[in-house]
Design an enzyme around this catalytic site. Structure first.
Site, PDB file in Angstrom:
ATOM      1  CD  GLU A 144      86.483  14.256  16.809  1.00 37.44           C
ATOM      2  OE1 GLU A 144      86.830  15.026  17.710  1.00 37.44           O
ATOM      3  OE2 GLU A 144      86.826  14.387  15.628  1.00 37.44           O
ATOM      4  CD  GLU A 321      85.233  15.403  12.158  1.00 43.46           C
ATOM      5  OE1 GLU A 321      86.346  15.812  12.524  1.00 43.46           O
ATOM      6  OE2 GLU A 321      84.208  15.529  12.841  1.00 43.46           O
TER       7      GLU A 321
END
Ligand code: ZN
Ligand code: ZN
Ligand code: ZN
Lengths: 640, 640, 640
Positions: A144, A321
């Site tokens: 991320e 995710e």
């Protein structure tokens, strides 16, 4: 293409004697993928150069033996404390001048050469060891990028890097006198901001009043380039040791770096989809929509990112995710409505996801994310998400294929434009992302499936309608490419409003070939001052005054031109509200020969090559032309 | 006196070959004045001591040849980067302890001796070169002192300066023991804050809880004195080389330094009037008024500043920068209603402005203000403002004279009181400026023309009514001067509530000669708890409990005295809302023999010696006793 | 026990020649106590080691001669400037990394050894001099620990102290490898936060995203221990010189350190009660309640603290500072309704206060609190408070005895739980204090008198009902003690939800003996999404999903279990709104054999051993079963 499921797992969090049972249960639930390793640096290398591979060897083997494919993450988002001790100035510095300390994650500055070297080293070691491992079927770089506002750093390293980057940028332009070229391009004569040397240039924080927008935009571009270089360094090392595809897991609505440029070095794009968390903390929906969809997530936010990352991945993309239950980090953290985990999974597949991985396998009882749900509870009992995952797995067994096809409508998303708007919003709350998402929502309401395109796209063949609102800098060849095809084209507001260095071009914008429209003045409006349009709806926030001989197709109720058109090009000189955008999209689609629908609130469709998917984001059943959709319902209808 | 127009021009922003055409168009539009130079230091002196005058020589000559008069600004608001390199500690430091970096403007600390020396040097050079230039008809020092919160600085230079300033202030009072005098005056025994030496004293920021209000007030006074000294240094140098008048362009609602004291060294006061920007970011109007007047500006805010700066300039004042269209810096930046640029110009003349200059000639396509409208668009086409300017120029040709006369009503504005309130508001949002402006608005609603007076005024002859609400420290001779004349006098709330060093005097306030009123207790009120008055309206925010034998003229509906009177002096023990202030002003005017009106919302008048000007700030026509005023209309009626 | 009154006096603020008259007037008003000295360090020791006792000798003697008893404060909350010069790093550092400067009060870090030494020295000197003085009848340590957010400090001293404290904590647990024990207990493997040494550990501020909750909770515990040690050092010195009781004056709703642990070293607890200031700045009441009780204070907030400090003082407690009129520090500072100063005094006595002291005797005309009312005005005239104090004194003469008795209902207040909630609220605005206070308010509405108990209590004999909601960590012996008695027990939400180091225990919470209830999932709710209950009222903010075989006693309208019960233990899996808590409390009281009432809004009762006190917090009279209570009325009814 066949679609698969997976999960995110942290063997280092659990005693090794339960790994095999975990793996067995993953496989039993129908999962294919298991992502591991991305925060495990302190276990791989507990002290400088003391490598401990055995546990990771065993974990991969255990998972592989259960039939699972491993996605192996590089651990560079969480350097251990001893790395920081070696490089005390590797911390990013926030815009208030404070170093961001150790004790959580992403505590590094992309500009720090010493840390980059550490990353090269550890990634090299990991890639070397597992590059040919038969169970390692994919790689993830870092984790991320940009999360927790970690892209922009005001460190010494960034200052030095920025100066060098500018020197390189402008020395080319300016021949022997790069700094003069920079001063001219930025208009530094204004307020005596002229520099005599690149080393005079500081980072644009903590200035007395606004810094030069050209200065700030350049710093955004520099910073984005550092992320690209950081990621590329890892990809090159992995590729030297492995044939497995490489991905990175992006986030939702993080626009601080150019995802397309990072994506150009990846094989697969992926993103982390948290519909309920995002609705609370970043979608920007009205309070009414936040309440209505609190347990379902915004009906368009995930779809938008699915389409975005399909473009970033040049067709290949995953949800790395997927939210499985309440999370821990939003202002409020409600439970998903039963059925939503399944619905979210199918929405992803309908947009072309190759895989959907649920984050995380078992809820951790400790540390920062202890209140983040998993597929299992901390006591290893099945949590609600695993039941819905099993249902998806079963459904996939019956119908694993989802065929993508080019959409009829394209929407350009330009990270550079987002930075330009952020540098110069001209009105509180006005953002490029917001403008683009408003257009996307209007298309979704009309039942239109959309392809998102990068700013560098020049081939629009096959599209009947191309939208490029708010794209503040449009190079000449893009203008040519847009007008040279058969598609209807929508630009404005603010499209082509700035030159490459954030100045207003003369002739005035948009200076679009074949379109005699000039933006003669710009105003921004208080939220309580919408300007009504004769055709329905209103302009809010941003309004331009237009001149020229093109046809006026939309006016304010007081008679000012708001949208003008010549041939296939429509210029919209304002930010329409939902009603105005519905009218505009309907009109454009009609001209493009595209049928539109008026979908009920919370009901959305997505067309693939052969099927139409129906999704009901409402908490109650809704009757549609395809039949009654149950709450959180998904319907898959063959296109005839 | 004859009234004139002008504009602000930046020859350094444009190729020299268009200067002559620009000058011709300025003259053609009826402009007299052109202000230049105030941000041009990096072009005058690109590197240390490398002076380049040729371009400025040429620019002045070109403008002068077109018949324009030049206002030449000193460039000290924007020192180039190399000046900062010479004096790295010249940056102001914000109240959080962070130096405010280079990259915009006003990046200097008023207390820094080295920078002051640089300013003396550059101003000397400029004044020497152009002091006798026939086209330079006026001077401007620096630019907008205090803008961007740049008055108060928490730098080392300020700390040292403050200590010396205090030593000087208190050593006089305390004979051999100045620090004891300071400790006593500030009550430092409270919380063991006593100092043993002036060098013990720090700046009053970042304390654990509130610092001593005496300490903070002293720091405000010190800081204001530095601005005065900084400006005086420039004025003295200019005067040594030139006979032309010197001005400074103040801003709206900046109260961090004493404008009267700076003004005492100037020949002409001027200010920069941005009605739409100010309405959004500083007027403090209700949301309803912000919406209603979003495209017109507040009907009273400019008028107040016109009256204020007429006082600061001792009768001579200009609008140096007049908003011509949307600006770039407010939360929202709408366009002015057609006609407003003209209306704003005439409102200024009606209050006695000698000149109104539009900011700026041509919109800059680059840097911080690229979205700030000008009289021309970036492509040199006429923008809307130039048309309205031409109309004003034509109207001025027909009737150039506007004769000022002393008003019947005076309102004292005391910068020191504003600091005292800011140090000790006692309730969220309570400010001296707000209190004064509420009284001014009530006077405007009643059709009253007002003179604003400085705190040091002692001669009130010619006034029928003098208002001094909220003036926290009132020296004895002021009390005497106010009660010694024939005027009705209004004081309170909070008038005379503090001694010279911010302590409560005993006998308790207001201790006004001839007025047996004592403020026995003070409370502040939640905004949702107005206290109703029997005579109409309510007290909001600030309410005093009054004792004494004076006549009670206003009471709460529960019977508490709120306003009391003895002879010509009225004490108001609370902050009245609009309705309460209408009643109070009407009563006071009646007692003063002054006629009042009840003007419609958005309609205002201003009387000169011979005329009554009517202004309609509404977006629709309004019928008045003077006839129907068009939207944005101006009417000039001879007084008979 | 006989109840007394007092005041807070600052002889150093006034000329010594008025002390005797002040003392005489205090005695005349019926006061017994006078607290002095707590901010007087700069007068006791104006320069290093230059002690000046004469004034303090004289002040104590003067007060004593008037028949007053002195409470002598140690002056350590306000070290003079020269102490800071000796220890420049003694300043606390805020969470943004900025030292908190000299210039107000409480400018010290509890972890600084050098400052602690200075405190030992000055307290020793004061205690030695006055320890046997016959007029010094009690001592106060420091002043309002924790006020102005001064508990947590991010200084170098704190960092070093924290490391040592952790080493001590975990070395015991971990035998030879304390740091491994810490890593395991905190789950530092998550995000590679593992430490190799205690010296690796930094303070948990300025991290990129949330620090580890275990880390933050440990820092809270460490910091609390520093306050305890700081206070104990003073108490030990005082006790070495004096037999008089020692107290400390706590504040309202400051939970940053464990008041019970500090209290264990005191003879008497005391607190500073500012009902109107607190209502504006910390109670957390609705806007409607803030408006309704703006001049009365919240009907339950003082009562809660009275009960809390009765527990902290193990039965002995005072109000050391009672608000006498408007204060200076809240967002708005209204006047109390006439009668409230008396009502507040009696509410304190009804809860067992031994003394109520009004802060302060005479309003100071200078420094930070010049707008804080006193019993006298700055000009020494009686202020309203003294009249009400005289009335209380008269009433006390007639009926001085108030007999405490153990209540039937106990409510546990656990500072550690408050820290745990603050570290991990999981939803905006959710706090342990808020949860406990909501339960307390429900009990008060039902007419129930309450005892508050510390977390370490294990003997619940005599109670019919014990409430321990939200107590995140519950040791096993506490669970046993609660279930082993005859009382009804209420736990949840979140009771026993964490182990000792802030991880989720397995088996999952609450794991209560004899109660088959498991919290299987937790969600937090938007404020606009209450979940309705079938039995009335709703869950807001925090909602748990419950499993198990215990009886379901409350459900949502959609059929989910919210409260479950087995035998005497009730588990509530959510945060009830007022209506839901009324139902719950009523049900529990019925089961416990306790009668409840439904008191009108703003009417409250408190039972002692022999009497029922009625209080009317409303601004109008209210009819009750005890008769009509006047506005601000107090009624004392013998229990039969
Ligand atoms: Zn294998
Ligand atoms: Zn000439
Ligand atoms: Zn004695």
């Amino acid at each position: 293409m066949k679609r698969t499921l997976g999960t995110c797992y942290y063997p280092e969090h659990w005693p090794s004697d339960i790994w095999a049972e975990d793996a067995r249960r993953m496989a039993e639930a129908g999962l294919t993928w298991v992502r591991i390793g991305e925060f495990a640096w302190s276990r791989i290398e507990p002290t400088p150069d003391a490598l401990t591979w055995d546990w990771l060897d065993q974990a991969i083997e255990t998972l592989g033996q259960a039939g699972l494919k491993v996605v192996l993450g590089t651990p560079t988002a969480t350097p251990p404390k001893w790395v920081l001790d070696k490089h005390p100035d590797m911390l990013a510095v926030d815009d208030q001048g404070r170093p961001r300390k150790f004790g959580s994650r992403r505590h590094y500055c992309f500009s720090h050469a010493g840390y980059l070297e550490e990353c090269r080293r550890i990634v090299g070691l990991v890639a070397e060891r597992y590059g040919q491992n038969p169970h390692v079927a994919a790689w993830q770089t870092d984790n991320e990028y940009g999360c927790h506002d970690t892209t922009l750093s005001y460190s010494d390293a960034a200052r030095q890097g920025f100066r060098g980057w500018l020197r390189e940028q402008f020395s080319a332009q300016g021949q022997n006198d790069g700094i003069a070229a920079l001063n001219a391009a930025w208009g530094n004569v204004f307020w005596s901001m002229e520099y005599n040397d690149f080393d005079d240039i500081d980072l644009p924080n903590l200035t007395v009043t606004d810094p030069n927008p050209s200065h700030v935009l350049a710093f955004h571009r520099y910073t984005s380039d550092q992320v690209v270089a950081f990621n590329r360094a890892q990809v090159e090392i992995i590729r030297a040791h492995s044939q497995a595809p490489v991905t990175h897991n992006y986030m939702g609505r993080i626009t601080d770096f150019d995802h397309f440029k990072v994506g150009a070095d990846l094989d697969i794009a992926s993103w982390d989809s948290y519909p309920l968390g995002f609705l609370e903390d970043r979608v920007g929906a009205s309070v009414e929509q936040q309440r209505k969809f609190a347990n379902q997530g915004h009906p368009d936010f995930q779809a938008f990112h699915h389409d975005l990352y399909r473009a970033v991945g040049r067709g290949r993309w995953w949800v790395m995710e997927q939210q499985p239950g309440p999370v821990n980090w939003a202002p409020y953290n409600p439970s998903p409505l039963p059925g939503m985990v399944r619905l979210w999974s199918w929405e992803a597949f309908a947009h072309g996801a190759e895989a959907v991985c649920y984050f995380r396998w078992r809820q951790a009882p400790f540390a920062q994310e202890q209140m983040h749900a998993g597929m299992l509870r901390p006591d290893s009992v099945d949590a609600p998400a695993i039941h819905e995952a099993r249902q998806v797995a079963d459904e996939l067994k019956q119908a694993p294929e989802v065929q993508m096809v080019q959409a009829s409508v394209a929407l350009i998303f330009d990270y550079d434009a987002d930075w330009a708007w952020s540098v110069q919003p001209q009105g509180v709350g006005l953002s490029y992302f917001g403008l683009i998402f408003d257009h996307y929502r209007a298309l979704r309401r009309a039942g239109i499936s959309v392809d998102i395109l990068p700013a560098h796209c020049r081939d629009f063949s096959g599209y009947d309608l191309v939208l490029a609102p708010g794209m503040m800098h449009m190079p000449g060849d893009l203008k040519q490419a847009l007008t040279g095809g058969n598609a209807q084209v929508l630009i404005g507001p603010r499209s082509a409003a700035r030159d490459a260095n954030m100045s207003i071009p003369v002739p005035l914008p948009p200076a679009f070939p074949g379109l005699d429209v000039t933006v003669s003045r710009v105003e921004t409006l208080r939220p309580d001052q919408p300007v009504a349009l004769t055709s329905g709806g209103a302009i809010t926030g941003y309004l331009e005054e237009l001149e020229g001989t093109a046809d006026i197709i939309t006016q304010t109720t007081t008679g000012s031109a708001v949208a003008m058109r010549a041939g296939p090009v429509t210029y919209m000189g304002g930010w329409g509200d939902d009603a105005a955008l519905d009218v505009l999209i309907s009109d454009l689609c009609t001209r493009a020969g595209l049928a539109t629908m008026a979908l009920p609130d919370g009901v959305r469709i997505r067309d693939t090559a052969t099927e139409r998917f129906w999704f009901n984001y409402n908490a109650e059943p809704i009757a549609t032309e395809a039949g009654v959709l149950p709450a959180a319902g998904v319907l898959r209808v063959e296109l005839t």
